[in-house]
Design a protein around this motif. Structure first.
Motif, mmCIF file in Angstrom:
data_model
loop_
_atom_site.group_PDB
_atom_site.id
_atom_site.type_symbol
_atom_site.label_atom_id
_atom_site.label_comp_id
_atom_site.label_asym_id
_atom_site.label_seq_id
_atom_site.Cartn_x
_atom_site.Cartn_y
_atom_site.Cartn_z
ATOM 1 N N TYR A 183 -44.776 23.563 -8.503
ATOM 2 C CA TYR A 183 -45.419 22.268 -8.693
ATOM 3 C C TYR A 183 -45.453 21.492 -7.371
ATOM 4 C CZ TYR A 183 -43.812 23.293 -13.459
ATOM 5 O OH TYR A 183 -43.556 23.899 -14.662
ATOM 6 N N TYR A 187 -45.807 17.396 -6.523
ATOM 7 C CA TYR A 187 -45.872 16.023 -6.996
ATOM 8 C C TYR A 187 -46.035 15.100 -5.791
ATOM 9 C CZ TYR A 187 -44.120 17.116 -11.714
ATOM 10 O OH TYR A 187 -43.973 17.589 -12.992
ATOM 11 N N LEU A 220 -48.119 14.260 -10.884
ATOM 12 C CA LEU A 220 -48.325 15.701 -10.753
ATOM 13 C C LEU A 220 -49.675 15.962 -10.105
ATOM 14 C CD1 LEU A 220 -47.398 18.604 -11.374
ATOM 15 C CD2 LEU A 220 -48.539 18.386 -13.592
ATOM 16 N N TYR A 277 -50.029 22.543 -10.295
ATOM 17 C CA TYR A 277 -48.982 23.449 -10.716
ATOM 18 C C TYR A 277 -49.548 24.858 -10.797
ATOM 19 C CZ TYR A 277 -50.602 23.292 -15.630
ATOM 20 O OH TYR A 277 -51.333 23.378 -16.794
ATOM 21 N N TRP A 298 -39.909 29.820 -16.967
ATOM 22 C CA TRP A 298 -40.277 29.874 -18.380
ATOM 23 C C TRP A 298 -39.076 30.231 -19.236
ATOM 24 C CZ3 TRP A 298 -44.391 27.923 -20.412
ATOM 25 C CH2 TRP A 298 -45.587 27.895 -19.695
ATOM 26 N N GLN A 320 -36.636 28.360 -20.142
ATOM 27 C CA GLN A 320 -35.418 27.601 -19.887
ATOM 28 C C GLN A 320 -35.692 26.112 -20.005
ATOM 29 O OE1 GLN A 320 -33.247 28.825 -16.448
ATOM 30 N NE2 GLN A 320 -33.515 30.989 -16.853
ATOM 31 N N GLY A 321 -36.603 25.787 -20.911
ATOM 32 C CA GLY A 321 -36.863 24.386 -21.190
ATOM 33 C C GLY A 321 -37.634 23.682 -20.112
ATOM 34 N N GLU A 322 -38.170 24.439 -19.193
ATOM 35 C CA GLU A 322 -38.991 23.843 -18.137
ATOM 36 C C GLU A 322 -38.222 22.817 -17.319
ATOM 37 O OE1 GLU A 322 -41.706 26.316 -18.062
ATOM 38 O OE2 GLU A 322 -42.162 24.513 -16.931
ATOM 39 N N LYS A 323 -36.945 23.031 -17.143
ATOM 40 C CA LYS A 323 -36.156 22.164 -16.285
ATOM 41 C C LYS A 323 -36.651 22.345 -14.859
ATOM 42 C CE LYS A 323 -31.826 22.409 -17.086
ATOM 43 N NZ LYS A 323 -30.448 22.937 -17.097
ATOM 44 N N LEU A 324 -37.012 21.231 -14.218
ATOM 45 C CA LEU A 324 -37.551 21.289 -12.867
ATOM 46 C C LEU A 324 -36.446 21.114 -11.839
ATOM 47 C CD1 LEU A 324 -40.809 19.142 -13.082
ATOM 48 C CD2 LEU A 324 -40.642 21.600 -12.835
ATOM 49 N N PHE A 325 -36.573 21.878 -10.761
ATOM 50 C CA PHE A 325 -35.671 21.746 -9.615
ATOM 51 C C PHE A 325 -36.520 21.362 -8.417
ATOM 52 C CE2 PHE A 325 -32.030 23.446 -11.766
ATOM 53 C CZ PHE A 325 -32.570 24.304 -12.704
ATOM 54 N N PHE A 326 -36.160 20.265 -7.794
ATOM 55 C CA PHE A 326 -36.990 19.688 -6.747
ATOM 56 C C PHE A 326 -36.480 20.022 -5.351
ATOM 57 C CE2 PHE A 326 -40.028 16.911 -8.830
ATOM 58 C CZ PHE A 326 -39.490 16.785 -10.106
ATOM 59 N N GLY A 327 -37.440 20.095 -4.432
ATOM 60 C CA GLY A 327 -37.099 20.165 -3.024
ATOM 61 C C GLY A 327 -36.721 18.793 -2.510
#
Lengths: 113, 112
Positions: free
Chosen positions: A34, A36, A46, A49, A96, A98-105
């Motif tokens: 993604y 943002y 957003l 993606y 996919w 895993q609940g679409e938990k986002l990890f950000f840079g």
């Protein structure tokens, strides 16, 4: 463990110049990726993606484009920057199932002057 | 939902007090919710999540409450500390979808 790298951390560009921001993810395969954008003191918008190589979905019409040349590489580009492109750009990944938990840079602060 | 055009609401609390940050979501089909914390100049960091089959989940000093009837999510921080000062975002999506939508965010300031 998984890590996400985003660079550069800060960038100052003149109006009309091109842009290329790069993001890479390590330690996972076939992530969702993604881009943002966050204006100062505001929420997250957003931009793009991707669910796979070469697959890009754009959320809003804009002066920017994205590409995914490799599984774990996501690039944000522009041919000619506008003043309104200034902002804090964040890359993120998720997996996919895993609940679409986002990890950000850590983000790139772009100033277009 | 996404409210990127709004300036952030703010919440100011005294150190040691409990904080409650609220979020309203719009999509009744959303089944997964997350709270993120964003410190100045950094990317958002995951705090806690909750699925729609739950109405409460607790972490370390944080609790998330979900009220699906009124589409409301809240984050409670116990014994708020100066290090909790940040912008807090709620986010929603459906587990089967490919994108996550963020709320406008709330700026929490903790006074010593």
């Amino acid at each position: 463990s998984q890590t996400i790298h985003q660079w550069p951390a800060t960038l100052v560009q003149p109006v009309g110049s091109p842009l290329s921001l790069e993001c890479t993810v390590e330690g996972t395969s076939n992530p969702n990726l993604y881009w943002y954008r966050q204006a100062a003191g505001r929420g997250l918008q957003l931009l793009f993606y991707s669910v796979g190589i070469g697959q890009i979905s754009s959320e809003v019409p804009q002066n920017l484009s994205a590409s995914r040349p490799q599984d774990r590489q996501f690039i944000l580009s522009s041919k000619k920057l506008l003043l309104s492109d200034s902002g804090f750009y964040l890359c993120a990944w998720s997996v996919w199932g895993q609940g679409e938990k986002l990890f950000f840079g850590s983000g790139t602060q772009l100033s277009v002057l | 939902g996404e409210s990127v055009g709004l300036h952030l609401p703010t919440l100011s609390v005294q150190e040691g007090d409990n904080s409650i940050i609220n979020c309203a979501y719009s999509n009744s089909a959303s089944d997964y919710f997350i709270w993120y914390k964003q410190e100045s100049g950094k990317g958002p960091q995951f705090i806690i999540d909750i699925r729609s089959n739950m109405d409460k989940r607790q972490g370390q000093r944080v609790t998330v409450l979900l009220n699906k009837t009124v589409k409301h999510l809240s984050l409670q921080i116990a014994a708020t500390q100066p290090g909790d000062s940040a912008v807090y975002f709620c986010a929603e999506n459906t587990i089967s979808s490919g994108d996550m939508r963020f709320g406008a965010g709330t700026r929490l300031t903790v006074k010593p």
